[in-house]
Write a protein that holds these residues in place. Structure first.
Motif, PDB file in Angstrom:
ATOM      1  N   PHE A 107       0.827  -1.211   0.000  1.00 45.54           N
ATOM      2  CA  PHE A 107       0.000   0.000   0.000  1.00 45.54           C
ATOM      3  C   PHE A 107       0.859   1.257   0.000  1.00 45.54           C
ATOM      4  O   PHE A 107       0.587   2.218  -0.738  1.00 45.54           O
ATOM      5  CB  PHE A 107      -0.929  -0.017   1.213  1.00 45.54           C
ATOM      6  CG  PHE A 107      -1.658   1.270   1.428  1.00 45.54           C
ATOM      7  CD1 PHE A 107      -2.687   1.660   0.581  1.00 45.54           C
ATOM      8  CD2 PHE A 107      -1.314   2.100   2.488  1.00 45.54           C
ATOM      9  CE1 PHE A 107      -3.359   2.860   0.781  1.00 45.54           C
ATOM     10  CE2 PHE A 107      -1.976   3.295   2.698  1.00 45.54           C
ATOM     11  CZ  PHE A 107      -2.997   3.678   1.841  1.00 45.54           C
ATOM     12  N   MET A 110       2.540   1.712  -3.488  1.00 51.97           N
ATOM     13  CA  MET A 110       1.564   2.117  -4.507  1.00 51.97           C
ATOM     14  C   MET A 110       1.103   3.558  -4.290  1.00 51.97           C
ATOM     15  O   MET A 110       0.957   4.331  -5.244  1.00 51.97           O
ATOM     16  CB  MET A 110       0.367   1.170  -4.479  1.00 51.97           C
ATOM     17  CG  MET A 110       0.644  -0.188  -5.074  1.00 51.97           C
ATOM     18  SD  MET A 110      -0.844  -1.204  -5.171  1.00 51.97           S
ATOM     19  CE  MET A 110      -0.222  -2.593  -6.128  1.00 51.97           C
ATOM     20  N   MET A 111       0.859   3.931  -3.051  1.00 51.52           N
ATOM     21  CA  MET A 111       0.465   5.299  -2.745  1.00 51.52           C
ATOM     22  C   MET A 111       1.561   6.276  -3.137  1.00 51.52           C
ATOM     23  O   MET A 111       1.302   7.336  -3.734  1.00 51.52           O
ATOM     24  CB  MET A 111       0.150   5.419  -1.258  1.00 51.52           C
ATOM     25  CG  MET A 111      -0.186   6.822  -0.795  1.00 51.52           C
ATOM     26  SD  MET A 111      -1.757   7.415  -1.433  1.00 51.52           S
ATOM     27  CE  MET A 111      -2.874   6.499  -0.378  1.00 51.52           C
ATOM     28  N   THR A 114       1.852   6.494  -7.225  1.00 56.56           N
ATOM     29  CA  THR A 114       0.731   7.130  -7.923  1.00 56.56           C
ATOM     30  C   THR A 114       0.525   8.580  -7.486  1.00 56.56           C
ATOM     31  O   THR A 114       0.091   9.414  -8.285  1.00 56.56           O
ATOM     32  CB  THR A 114      -0.559   6.332  -7.679  1.00 56.56           C
ATOM     33  OG1 THR A 114      -0.780   6.181  -6.263  1.00 56.56           O
ATOM     34  CG2 THR A 114      -0.453   4.954  -8.307  1.00 56.56           C
ATOM     35  N   ASP A 125      -4.438   2.220 -11.894  1.00 54.07           N
ATOM     36  CA  ASP A 125      -3.427   2.303 -10.838  1.00 54.07           C
ATOM     37  C   ASP A 125      -4.027   2.825  -9.537  1.00 54.07           C
ATOM     38  O   ASP A 125      -3.683   2.350  -8.453  1.00 54.07           O
ATOM     39  CB  ASP A 125      -2.291   3.212 -11.298  1.00 54.07           C
ATOM     40  CG  ASP A 125      -1.704   2.761 -12.622  1.00 54.07           C
ATOM     41  OD1 ASP A 125      -1.132   1.661 -12.671  1.00 54.07           O
ATOM     42  OD2 ASP A 125      -1.838   3.500 -13.610  1.00 54.07           O
ATOM     43  N   ARG A 129      -4.416   0.845  -5.793  1.00 56.32           N
ATOM     44  CA  ARG A 129      -4.068   1.435  -4.505  1.00 56.32           C
ATOM     45  C   ARG A 129      -5.215   1.288  -3.508  1.00 56.32           C
ATOM     46  O   ARG A 129      -4.999   0.970  -2.331  1.00 56.32           O
ATOM     47  CB  ARG A 129      -3.727   2.905  -4.713  1.00 56.32           C
ATOM     48  CG  ARG A 129      -3.315   3.657  -3.471  1.00 56.32           C
ATOM     49  CD  ARG A 129      -3.095   5.108  -3.815  1.00 56.32           C
ATOM     50  NE  ARG A 129      -4.335   5.755  -4.196  1.00 56.32           N
ATOM     51  CZ  ARG A 129      -4.411   6.833  -4.994  1.00 56.32           C
ATOM     52  NH1 ARG A 129      -3.306   7.357  -5.501  1.00 56.32           N
ATOM     53  NH2 ARG A 129      -5.571   7.373  -5.277  1.00 56.32           N
ATOM     54  N   SER A 132      -5.500  -2.345  -2.371  1.00 55.73           N
ATOM     55  CA  SER A 132      -4.425  -2.687  -1.437  1.00 55.73           C
ATOM     56  C   SER A 132      -4.762  -2.243  -0.021  1.00 55.73           C
ATOM     57  O   SER A 132      -4.393  -2.905   0.956  1.00 55.73           O
ATOM     58  CB  SER A 132      -3.112  -2.051  -1.900  1.00 55.73           C
ATOM     59  OG  SER A 132      -3.158  -0.635  -1.778  1.00 55.73           O
TER      60      SER A 132
END
Length: 367
Positions: A107, A110-111, A114, A125, A129, A132
């Motif tokens: 997480f 991905m945070m 993006t 995408d 996030r 997740s």
């Protein structure tokens, strides 16, 4: 009024907190772990150009309250360390090793990615996030995982937990479709029925070209456009009906399969279908997860049946002694046949040798 309030309250508690099997959660965890691994690998070509020492992302003006780990590692080799942690965490999430920690790392990565370059990524995408975050809240790793194997080796035993995190994922799916239909309804091309025709003719995102007779036909274009709106609205609303749920989810799968074949939309279609798994019945999810061990067990049983039987030693009937079979003799008892030792002297054969010779030896010597 009191009775109605009591029933409503009981239904609310049952919806959010009534224990149920964690099998659907484990299916989501495995599928999403594989998907997150593929997403991390897809970052390899763009990680250095975007976030490297000479990358195009040099400064960030994030809204208040927003955060990203790339604020600490921008332009340094540490971006590859952060990416490596994300990749290892995605693989660990798929196999269920340190599941909660792995979901948290996925997480965060991905945070960070993006949020740092929002124009370089799309809705797929962002949806990854969001999913997740829900996986982080779920009781993932309670079965079919390395964590469960390390705890008590009962891989295929599914405990019962409160499904509130799974309910959040279900509501998220419904909100996505309803809000999408609401937003599309405000567009002119969606209202006149030509939006799909325009979308499939954008060369930058087209995967496989659609024949011109389909894109140039107003009737076919309107059928595709209004059919897309109707299908998305049906998924968003009727997915809560147990009877209609399998049909509307099948419609959704076909819709996103057609999008995946015609348009390059990244991970959106695969991620939204992963959210469909939140509506998988627990008993069906358990069947899916037990398919592998059941298949292995069937193959072993079939292999045993196909193996030729071992040869059996013939046994005599009860009460009958084995006189027809030669008895085994010890090696010490197996001696060479007696040999004739004859001492030949000048006068003739020694008589002592004749006494120890085998029968017939004297006749042979006389001859």
């Amino acid at each position: 009024m009191t009775a109605r309030w009591a029933r409503a309250r009981a239904g609310w508690n049952r919806f959010w907190f009534a224990p149920r099997s964690t099998a659907p959660v484990e299916v989501i965890r495995i599928v999403f772990g594989v998907l997150a691994t593929l997403w991390m690998l897809s970052l390899v070509p763009v990680l250095e150009p975007f976030f490297g020492e000479r990358g195009v992302i040099t400064a960030r003006d994030l809204p208040f309250g927003s955060w990203t780990m790339f604020s600490l590692v921008l332009g340094t080799p540490a971006i590859w360390v952060l990416w490596s942690l994300g990749l290892l965490a995605a693989v660990a999430l798929a196999v269920g090793f340190r599941t909660r920690l792995a979901a948290l790392v996925v997480f965060v990565v991905m945070m960070s990615v993006t949020r740092s370059a929002p124009l370089a990524f799309n809705a797929g995408d962002a949806l990854l996030r969001i999913v997740s975050f829900y996986v982080l809240l779920m009781p993932a790793g309670s079965a079919v995982s390395v964590d469960r194997w390390r705890r008590d080796r009962a891989l295929w035993s599914f405990p019962r937990r409160a499904p509130w995190a799974l309910r959040l994922a279900q509501i998220q799916l419904s909100v996505i479709y309803i809000s999408t239909v609401w937003e599309k309804a405000g567009g002119a091309h969606w209202r006149d029925g030509t939006a799909v025709s325009y979308a499939v003719r954008i060369g930058e995102v087209t995967r496989f070209p659609v024949p011109s007779f389909a894109t140039d036909s107003l009737v076919l274009a309107q059928l595709a456009t209004y059919g897309t709106l109707a299908g998305e609205l049906a998924v968003g609303v009727l997915v809560w009906n147990k009877v209609a749920r399998p049909y509307v989810l099948a419609i959704g799968v076909l819709l996103h399969l057609s999008i995946e074949l015609t348009l390059a939309v990244g991970f959106f279609s695969m991620t939204i279908v992963t959210l469909y798994l939140a509506f998988l019945p627990p008993e069906r999810a358990e069947q899916v997860l037990r398919w592998v061990p059941d298949r292995v067990a069937r193959l072993r049983r079939r292999r045993r049946r196909e193996e030729p039987p071992a040869p059996l030693t013939p046994q005599p009937p009860a009460g009958v002694e084995r006189t027809d079979l030669p008895e085994a003799r010890e090696p010490a008892e197996i001696a060479a046949e007696p040999t004739v030792v004859a001492a030949v002297e000048d006068e003739g054969i020694d008589q002592s040798s004749e006494r120890h010779a085998a029968p017939g030896t004297k006749a042979l010597s006389d001859a």
